[in-house]
Design a protein around this motif. Structure first.
Motif, PDB file in Angstrom:
ATOM      1  N   LEU A   1       7.993 -53.717  47.105  1.00  0.00           N
ATOM      2  CA  LEU A   1       7.235 -54.747  47.816  1.00  0.00           C
ATOM      3  C   LEU A   1       5.765 -54.352  47.785  1.00  0.00           C
ATOM      4  N   ILE A   2       4.937 -55.165  47.149  1.00  0.00           N
ATOM      5  CA  ILE A   2       3.512 -54.884  47.059  1.00  0.00           C
ATOM      6  C   ILE A   2       2.805 -55.391  48.310  1.00  0.00           C
ATOM      7  N   LEU A   3       1.940 -54.552  48.867  1.00  0.00           N
ATOM      8  CA  LEU A   3       1.037 -54.957  49.943  1.00  0.00           C
ATOM      9  C   LEU A   3      -0.377 -54.968  49.391  1.00  0.00           C
ATOM     10  N   THR A   4      -1.111 -56.045  49.622  1.00  0.00           N
ATOM     11  CA  THR A   4      -2.468 -56.092  49.094  1.00  0.00           C
ATOM     12  C   THR A   4      -3.286 -57.188  49.769  1.00  0.00           C
TER      13      THR A   4
ATOM     14  N   THR B   1      -0.653 -49.028  38.620  1.00  0.00           N
ATOM     15  CA  THR B   1      -0.368 -47.916  37.709  1.00  0.00           C
ATOM     16  C   THR B   1       0.886 -47.177  38.153  1.00  0.00           C
ATOM     17  N   VAL B   2       0.998 -46.932  39.458  1.00  0.00           N
ATOM     18  CA  VAL B   2       2.201 -46.287  39.990  1.00  0.00           C
ATOM     19  C   VAL B   2       3.433 -47.108  39.637  1.00  0.00           C
ATOM     20  N   LEU B   3       3.367 -48.419  39.902  1.00  0.00           N
ATOM     21  CA  LEU B   3       4.503 -49.306  39.650  1.00  0.00           C
ATOM     22  C   LEU B   3       4.881 -49.303  38.172  1.00  0.00           C
ATOM     23  N   SER B   4       3.897 -49.429  37.305  1.00  0.00           N
ATOM     24  CA  SER B   4       4.165 -49.458  35.869  1.00  0.00           C
ATOM     25  C   SER B   4       4.833 -48.165  35.411  1.00  0.00           C
ATOM     26  N   ARG B   5       4.340 -47.034  35.880  1.00  0.00           N
ATOM     27  CA  ARG B   5       4.910 -45.745  35.469  1.00  0.00           C
ATOM     28  C   ARG B   5       6.329 -45.574  36.008  1.00  0.00           C
ATOM     29  N   LEU B   6       6.568 -46.039  37.231  1.00  0.00           N
ATOM     30  CA  LEU B   6       7.919 -45.924  37.794  1.00  0.00           C
ATOM     31  C   LEU B   6       8.916 -46.741  36.987  1.00  0.00           C
ATOM     32  N   ARG B   7       8.533 -47.963  36.637  1.00  0.00           N
ATOM     33  CA  ARG B   7       9.450 -48.797  35.841  1.00  0.00           C
ATOM     34  C   ARG B   7       9.669 -48.189  34.458  1.00  0.00           C
ATOM     35  N   GLN B   8       8.631 -47.587  33.870  1.00  0.00           N
ATOM     36  CA  GLN B   8       8.777 -46.941  32.577  1.00  0.00           C
ATOM     37  C   GLN B   8       9.749 -45.768  32.649  1.00  0.00           C
ATOM     38  N   HIS B   9       9.804 -45.125  33.817  1.00  0.00           N
ATOM     39  CA  HIS B   9      10.709 -43.994  34.003  1.00  0.00           C
ATOM     40  C   HIS B   9      12.081 -44.419  34.543  1.00  0.00           C
TER      41      HIS B   9
ATOM     42  N   VAL C   1       0.862 -62.758  40.021  1.00  0.00           N
ATOM     43  CA  VAL C   1       1.606 -62.809  38.759  1.00  0.00           C
ATOM     44  C   VAL C   1       1.588 -61.447  38.066  1.00  0.00           C
ATOM     45  N   LEU C   2       0.435 -60.801  38.038  1.00  0.00           N
ATOM     46  CA  LEU C   2       0.327 -59.488  37.398  1.00  0.00           C
ATOM     47  C   LEU C   2       1.234 -58.475  38.081  1.00  0.00           C
ATOM     48  N   GLY C   3       1.231 -58.469  39.419  1.00  0.00           N
ATOM     49  CA  GLY C   3       2.083 -57.539  40.149  1.00  0.00           C
ATOM     50  C   GLY C   3       3.556 -57.768  39.868  1.00  0.00           C
ATOM     51  N   LEU C   4       3.981 -59.024  39.865  1.00  0.00           N
ATOM     52  CA  LEU C   4       5.384 -59.336  39.616  1.00  0.00           C
ATOM     53  C   LEU C   4       5.776 -59.008  38.180  1.00  0.00           C
ATOM     54  N   ARG C   5       4.884 -59.275  37.244  1.00  0.00           N
ATOM     55  CA  ARG C   5       5.199 -58.981  35.845  1.00  0.00           C
ATOM     56  C   ARG C   5       5.159 -57.492  35.541  1.00  0.00           C
ATOM     57  N   THR C   6       4.484 -56.738  36.370  1.00  0.00           N
ATOM     58  CA  THR C   6       4.455 -55.286  36.190  1.00  0.00           C
ATOM     59  C   THR C   6       5.747 -54.646  36.687  1.00  0.00           C
ATOM     60  N   GLY C   7       6.507 -55.385  37.513  1.00  0.00           N
ATOM     61  CA  GLY C   7       7.794 -54.860  37.970  1.00  0.00           C
ATOM     62  C   GLY C   7       8.044 -54.945  39.455  1.00  0.00           C
ATOM     63  N   ALA C   8       7.123 -55.589  40.199  1.00  0.00           N
ATOM     64  CA  ALA C   8       7.341 -55.737  41.638  1.00  0.00           C
ATOM     65  C   ALA C   8       8.437 -56.772  41.909  1.00  0.00           C
ATOM     66  N   ASP C   9       9.107 -56.625  43.037  1.00  0.00           N
ATOM     67  CA  ASP C   9      10.144 -57.569  43.439  1.00  0.00           C
ATOM     68  C   ASP C   9       9.624 -58.598  44.438  1.00  0.00           C
ATOM     69  N   ASP C  10       8.564 -58.258  45.150  1.00  0.00           N
ATOM     70  CA  ASP C  10       8.012 -59.171  46.142  1.00  0.00           C
ATOM     71  C   ASP C  10       6.565 -58.791  46.396  1.00  0.00           C
ATOM     72  N   TYR C  11       5.849 -59.663  47.105  1.00  0.00           N
ATOM     73  CA  TYR C  11       4.402 -59.543  47.248  1.00  0.00           C
ATOM     74  C   TYR C  11       4.046 -60.027  48.643  1.00  0.00           C
ATOM     75  N   LEU C  12       3.300 -59.239  49.405  1.00  0.00           N
ATOM     76  CA  LEU C  12       2.907 -59.630  50.762  1.00  0.00           C
ATOM     77  C   LEU C  12       1.411 -59.417  50.922  1.00  0.00           C
TER      78      LEU C  12
END
Length: 229
Positions: free
Chosen positions: A76-79, A61-69, A88-99
């Motif tokens: 870089l998503i940590l999870t 939600t944070v990522l989506s709102r930031l990209r909208q703004h 895939v969902l994280g990258l399509r929401t606007g993340a650049d990388d995933y760890l």
């Protein structure tokens, strides 16, 4: 470079923050999605390290709102979520990388370095400006001129030089340098950046380097080759 770390585990937050600061990054650390969103909207970060399982607002939600703004910081998503669909969902929401957790700090550091270079349009870890080489992975600078002597920079001087190298040929203001090189914990003297630039110039000159840093009135500093001060 300035990093926002959004991680609700106190121990992991401390560990990552300490490691990044030891490698020259300015780090603001928060533990909730709400604070992550506020920080990222009010401060220009080079990289945001974003845990997905945050209280108040989850990471997606944070990522989506930031990209909208229109926030353009690299993310870089940590999870602990490691399915293909999650990535895939994280990258399509606007993340650049995933760890994926758990991870080695060396890998996180390398990914932050890559994202920083990508953000500034730099492909190689070594940035060359005239006879000056800045190795952004080793955090070192040297001259390739024949007969040039060795010089050493303080961590703060190196950070200033690296940031200007990422933006070589473009003016960088004092305010911009302060915003990207100091975190919320730092006590910044009013002339800290000017003093660092003055010291870098003197060290390069003493080592045999021609002038590379120009002062542009009302705009700031420019690092570029083939220019007189």
């Amino acid at each position: 470079m300035r990093v926002l770390l959004a991680e609700d585990s106190d121990s992991l937050q401390r560990s990552i923050s300490r490691g990044l600061r030891e490698h020259g990054y300015a780090v603001d650390a928060v533990g909730t999605g709400t604070q992550a969103f506020i920080n990222a909207r009010t401060t220009e970060y080079d990289v945001i390290i974003l845990d997905l399982m945050l209280p108040e607002l989850d990471g997606l939600t944070v990522l989506s709102r930031l990209r909208q703004h229109g926030v353009g910081s690299a993310v870089l998503i940590l999870t602990a979520k490691d399915t293909v669909d999650d990535r895939v969902l994280g990258l399509r929401t606007g993340a650049d990388d995933y760890l994926i957790k758990p991870f080695a700090f060396a890998e996180l550091l390398a990914r932050v370095e890559v994202l920083t270079r990508r953000l500034h349009g730099v492909r190689s870890p070594v940035i060359r400006v005239g006879p000056l080489e800045i190795d952004t992975s080793a955090k070192t600078a040297r001259l390739t001129l024949a007969g040039a002597s060795h010089f050493s920079l303080t961590p703060r001087e190196y950070s200033v030089l690296e940031y200007m190298a990422h933006r070589a040929g473009r003016p960088v203001s004092r305010v911009e340098l302060e915003e990207h090189l100091y975190d919320d914990r730092s006590q910044v003297m009013s002339n800290a950046v000017d003093s660092a630039v003055c010291s870098i110039r003197a060290k390069l000159e003493d080592a045999g380097c021609p002038p590379l840093i120009r002062t542009r009135r009302k705009l700031g500093y420019v690092l570029e080759a083939g220019q007189d001060d």
